[in-house]
Design an enzyme around this catalytic site. Structure first.
Site, PDB file in Angstrom:
ATOM      1  N   LYS A  16       0.853  -1.188   0.000  1.00 46.57           N
ATOM      2  CA  LYS A  16       0.000   0.000   0.000  1.00 46.57           C
ATOM      3  C   LYS A  16       0.888   1.236   0.000  1.00 46.57           C
ATOM      4  O   LYS A  16       1.809   1.342   0.822  1.00 46.57           O
ATOM      5  CB  LYS A  16      -0.890   0.011   1.249  1.00 46.57           C
ATOM      6  CG  LYS A  16      -2.083   0.953   1.167  1.00 46.57           C
ATOM      7  CD  LYS A  16      -3.153   0.383   0.255  1.00 46.57           C
ATOM      8  CE  LYS A  16      -4.501   1.094   0.453  1.00 46.57           C
ATOM      9  NZ  LYS A  16      -5.546   0.515  -0.412  1.00 46.57           N
ATOM     10  N   THR A  62      -4.363  -4.969   1.031  1.00 48.00           N
ATOM     11  CA  THR A  62      -3.701  -3.673   1.174  1.00 48.00           C
ATOM     12  C   THR A  62      -4.520  -2.715   2.036  1.00 48.00           C
ATOM     13  O   THR A  62      -3.970  -1.829   2.682  1.00 48.00           O
ATOM     14  CB  THR A  62      -3.427  -3.039  -0.202  1.00 48.00           C
ATOM     15  OG1 THR A  62      -4.658  -2.731  -0.860  1.00 48.00           O
ATOM     16  CG2 THR A  62      -2.604  -3.977  -1.076  1.00 48.00           C
ATOM     17  N   ARG A 181      31.798  32.312  -8.630  1.00 51.65           N
ATOM     18  CA  ARG A 181      30.439  32.041  -9.099  1.00 51.65           C
ATOM     19  C   ARG A 181      29.552  31.731  -7.898  1.00 51.65           C
ATOM     20  O   ARG A 181      30.031  31.465  -6.790  1.00 51.65           O
ATOM     21  CB  ARG A 181      30.415  30.855 -10.071  1.00 51.65           C
ATOM     22  CG  ARG A 181      30.787  29.528  -9.423  1.00 51.65           C
ATOM     23  CD  ARG A 181      30.576  28.350 -10.365  1.00 51.65           C
ATOM     24  NE  ARG A 181      30.847  27.066  -9.706  1.00 51.65           N
ATOM     25  CZ  ARG A 181      30.608  25.879 -10.235  1.00 51.65           C
ATOM     26  NH1 ARG A 181      30.094  25.802 -11.450  1.00 51.65           N
ATOM     27  NH2 ARG A 181      30.876  24.762  -9.559  1.00 51.65           N
ATOM     28  N   VAL A 236      31.183  21.073  -7.618  1.00 51.01           N
ATOM     29  CA  VAL A 236      30.144  20.396  -6.851  1.00 51.01           C
ATOM     30  C   VAL A 236      30.649  19.025  -6.401  1.00 51.01           C
ATOM     31  O   VAL A 236      30.384  18.572  -5.287  1.00 51.01           O
ATOM     32  CB  VAL A 236      28.850  20.248  -7.681  1.00 51.01           C
ATOM     33  CG1 VAL A 236      27.792  19.471  -6.899  1.00 51.01           C
ATOM     34  CG2 VAL A 236      28.308  21.610  -8.081  1.00 51.01           C
ATOM     35  N   GLN A 237      31.429  18.375  -7.290  1.00 49.38           N
ATOM     36  CA  GLN A 237      31.968  17.057  -6.953  1.00 49.38           C
ATOM     37  C   GLN A 237      32.837  17.118  -5.699  1.00 49.38           C
ATOM     38  O   GLN A 237      32.736  16.249  -4.808  1.00 49.38           O
ATOM     39  CB  GLN A 237      32.792  16.512  -8.127  1.00 49.38           C
ATOM     40  CG  GLN A 237      31.972  16.051  -9.320  1.00 49.38           C
ATOM     41  CD  GLN A 237      31.608  17.165 -10.286  1.00 49.38           C
ATOM     42  OE1 GLN A 237      31.690  18.352  -9.951  1.00 49.38           O
ATOM     43  NE2 GLN A 237      31.190  16.789 -11.481  1.00 49.38           N
ATOM     44  N   HIS A 265      21.920  26.405 -11.720  1.00 48.35           N
ATOM     45  CA  HIS A 265      22.723  27.509 -12.229  1.00 48.35           C
ATOM     46  C   HIS A 265      22.081  28.879 -11.995  1.00 48.35           C
ATOM     47  O   HIS A 265      20.871  29.057 -12.144  1.00 48.35           O
ATOM     48  CB  HIS A 265      22.964  27.330 -13.734  1.00 48.35           C
ATOM     49  CG  HIS A 265      23.577  26.008 -14.084  1.00 48.35           C
ATOM     50  ND1 HIS A 265      24.815  25.629 -13.645  1.00 48.35           N
ATOM     51  CD2 HIS A 265      23.108  24.967 -14.811  1.00 48.35           C
ATOM     52  CE1 HIS A 265      25.100  24.420 -14.106  1.00 48.35           C
ATOM     53  NE2 HIS A 265      24.068  23.998 -14.807  1.00 48.35           N
TER      54      HIS A 265
END
Length: 308
Positions: A16, A62, A181, A236-237, A265
């Site tokens: 469910k 269910t 940035r 970001v990595q 971005h």
């Protein structure tokens, strides 16, 4: 549940989804607490005859699963974490029904937060927050346990101390390199605990709620860095790895971490015309916020003995 059926490999489960329940704990003359959960249940059981012989005698309906969520919520006289409630449900289904060999319970907690009025916590007032607390629990009839917690929708942004340089350049590359940035992402995180049996789970009913808050704090502090100087992000990595590493370093009972961090971005705005070549000249001040397309970055980090 998988098996051989008339020369075919047959796998089945049923459950469910999206059972919504709210639970309030009231202290007479004192502070109220509440949660709102969306519960999904999957049962692995011996009900192959329902598929092949029109025999439903092995099926847990269910609708029964839905009702069980409300019954078990009612029985929880003390406030407990979403993880503990998921464990309670999964344990019930595997112990109460002889046909059920394993249960998977997934829950998303809606982020109701206590409000503060004049600097004081309100006794019974709440507002809706943003990121959601999630969990997924698998319990087998043997008592074996797989427990994962997580965060969904944790939106974070910093206006500086981020760059992206030294990436592959070819004839299709238009992106300029930069050491300045904005960095924005919506973090989806999940982490697996090392508790692998029901008997090994901490008895404190709010242990995992406190752990959730602590993990979120570590993720955010690693992303932002110290409040005055911050911390530089080369990609970001790189930030993702540092966040995952900080979680494993800070919490010995967490064996693996998975992070998804799309690069959302904020594009520099430059507007010029023939008559006005500097109508808007970008000076790290005016940006166009976008949400698609976006970069997609995800990774997992685990201890050598862990399976995420």
């Amino acid at each position: 549940m998988a098996g051989d059926l008339e020369g075919f490999n047959f796998e089945q489960q049923h459950g469910k989804d999206r059972v919504r329940v709210a639970r309030v704990w009231r202290t007479p003359g004192g502070r109220n607490s509440m949660v709102e959960w969306e519960v999904s249940i999957s049962l692995f059981s011996d009900c192959v005859d329902a598929y092949t012989r029109d025999d439903n005698s092995g099926i847990v309906a269910t609708d029964t699963m839905k009702n069980t969520v409300y019954v078990k919520a009612k029985e929880c006289s003390e406030q407990l974490s979403v993880e503990q409630f998921a464990i309670l449900l999964a344990k019930h289904f595997t112990s109460f029904y002889k046909e059920v060999t394993a249960a998977v319970v997934k829950i998303v907690e809606k982020p109701w937060e206590r409000v503060y009025v004049d600097g004081q916590p309100h006794e019974h007032g709440f507002k809706l927050g943003s990121e959601k607390h999630t969990t997924e629990v698998t319990v087998k009839k043997t008592g074996a346990l797989k427990l994962t917690s997580g965060i969904a929708g944790l939106s974070v942004l910093k206006t500086t101390m981020s760059g992206f340089e030294g990436f592959i350049r070819d004839k299709y590359t238009a992106l300029p390199e930069t050491r300045e940035r904005m960095l924005a992402t919506e973090v989806t995180a999940s982490w697996r605990y090392s508790y692998d049996t029901l008997s090994s789970v901490p008895r404190d009913l709010l242990y995992f709620q406190e752990r959730y808050m602590d993990v979120k704090k570590v993720l955010m502090s690693t992303f932002f860095g110290p409040p005055k100087e911050g911390v530089y992000s080369a990609s970001v990595q790189s930030t993702l790895y540092q966040m995952a590493r900080a979680v494993l370093a800070g919490f010995p009972d967490i064996s693996a971490v998975q992070l998804k961090m799309p690069n959302i971005h904020f594009l520099p705005v430059n507007i010029s015309t023939k008559d006005n070549p500097s109508m808007v000249k970008f000076n790290h001040d005016v940006y166009l916020p976008t949400d698609e397309p976006h970069g997609s970055i995800q990774a997992s980090l685990s201890r050598f003995w862990s399976r995420m």
